[in-house]
Design a protein around this motif. Sequence first.
Motif, PDB file in Angstrom:
ATOM      1  N   SER A   2       0.855  -1.177   0.000  1.00 17.53           N
ATOM      2  CA  SER A   2       0.000   0.000   0.000  1.00 17.53           C
ATOM      3  C   SER A   2       0.897   1.236   0.000  1.00 17.53           C
ATOM      4  O   SER A   2       1.671   1.440   0.939  1.00 17.53           O
ATOM      5  CB  SER A   2      -0.898   0.010   1.245  1.00 17.53           C
TER       6      SER A   2
ATOM      7  N   GLU B  86       0.939  -4.919   2.358  1.00 13.36           N
ATOM      8  CA  GLU B  86      -0.470  -5.285   2.531  1.00 13.36           C
ATOM      9  C   GLU B  86      -0.626  -6.793   2.639  1.00 13.36           C
ATOM     10  O   GLU B  86      -1.363  -7.311   3.468  1.00 13.36           O
ATOM     11  CB  GLU B  86      -1.285  -4.757   1.352  1.00 13.36           C
ATOM     12  N   SER B  87       0.097  -7.526   1.777  1.00  7.53           N
ATOM     13  CA  SER B  87       0.035  -8.987   1.785  1.00  7.53           C
ATOM     14  C   SER B  87       1.265  -9.518   1.067  1.00  7.53           C
ATOM     15  O   SER B  87       1.934  -8.780   0.340  1.00  7.53           O
ATOM     16  CB  SER B  87      -1.245  -9.492   1.094  1.00  7.53           C
TER      17      SER B  87
ATOM     18  N   PRO C  20       2.902  -8.726   6.379  1.00  3.44           N
ATOM     19  CA  PRO C  20       1.973  -7.592   6.388  1.00  3.44           C
ATOM     20  C   PRO C  20       2.231  -6.662   7.568  1.00  3.44           C
ATOM     21  O   PRO C  20       2.471  -7.109   8.688  1.00  3.44           O
ATOM     22  CB  PRO C  20       0.612  -8.279   6.493  1.00  3.44           C
TER      23      PRO C  20
ATOM     24  N   TYR D 217      -1.864   0.963  -4.720  1.00  3.92           N
ATOM     25  CA  TYR D 217      -1.180  -0.290  -4.413  1.00  3.92           C
ATOM     26  C   TYR D 217      -0.252  -0.657  -5.559  1.00  3.92           C
ATOM     27  O   TYR D 217      -0.500  -0.307  -6.714  1.00  3.92           O
ATOM     28  CB  TYR D 217      -2.183  -1.442  -4.210  1.00  3.92           C
TER      29      TYR D 217
END
Length: 250
Positions: free
Chosen positions: A2, A38-39, A49, A106
């Motif tokens: 992000s 974010e992941s 994360p 993103y």
Amino acid sequence: VSIVSTALCYSDLYCLFKVVEKDFFPIVLGHEAAGIVESVGPGVTEFQPGDKVIPLYLPQCGECRFCESPKTNQIGSKEMALANSRLTCNGHKLRQFMDISTFSEYTVTHQMSVAKVDPDAPLDKVCLLGCGVPTGYGAAVNTAKVEPGSTCAVFGLGAVGLAAVMGCKAAGAKMIIAVDINPDKFEKAREFGATDFVNPKDYDEPISQVLMEMTGGGVDYSLECVGDVELKPFLDVFLCVVFFFFFFFF
């Protein structure tokens, strides 16, 4: 990742206005940013994360001979060289700029293309570490190898120029001349380590002559941080004059 903060670099503008190859577009530009993971995908072991990270303009595998060398950071692994973009818009694939593309909410990239930073790091500040700061600082310390007691001239006081001033100071330069046509930048340059200031608009004579008079023959190191290709020929002539002077009179 992000993207929390991203800066605008002249390289982005150059690609937007100067690159005309039709295959270059559509593309998401941006490469000077900071964000939060974010992941992560399968096989990612160095990040999780929540980590604060800086996307890297050049990936770092940390294993190839180039990454292990102190002389370069140009990765030798082919794994990233032909990386496929993970960005799409309305079903159409978009090209990624330097495999990171930070002008977006993103971005998706390889773990080699991000560096973890301190959890307390202000992302609106450290985003500059993605390009501008290491470019200027590295030009003074690693490329020019500025020496203690030397005299330096830094042309252009944007983020790269101010970082170059900071690098010259860290290297021990005794005189750092900041050159810019905007005098409002001089006070900030002083905070970064500049000792003298020159506004070309204040002089009728060539700035090369002004600098030679200020330094008793010329500076030891000259760093062009304007990004103007028209300035380089002037610097080449200026350096030739300096070399001529020292060769024949010392």
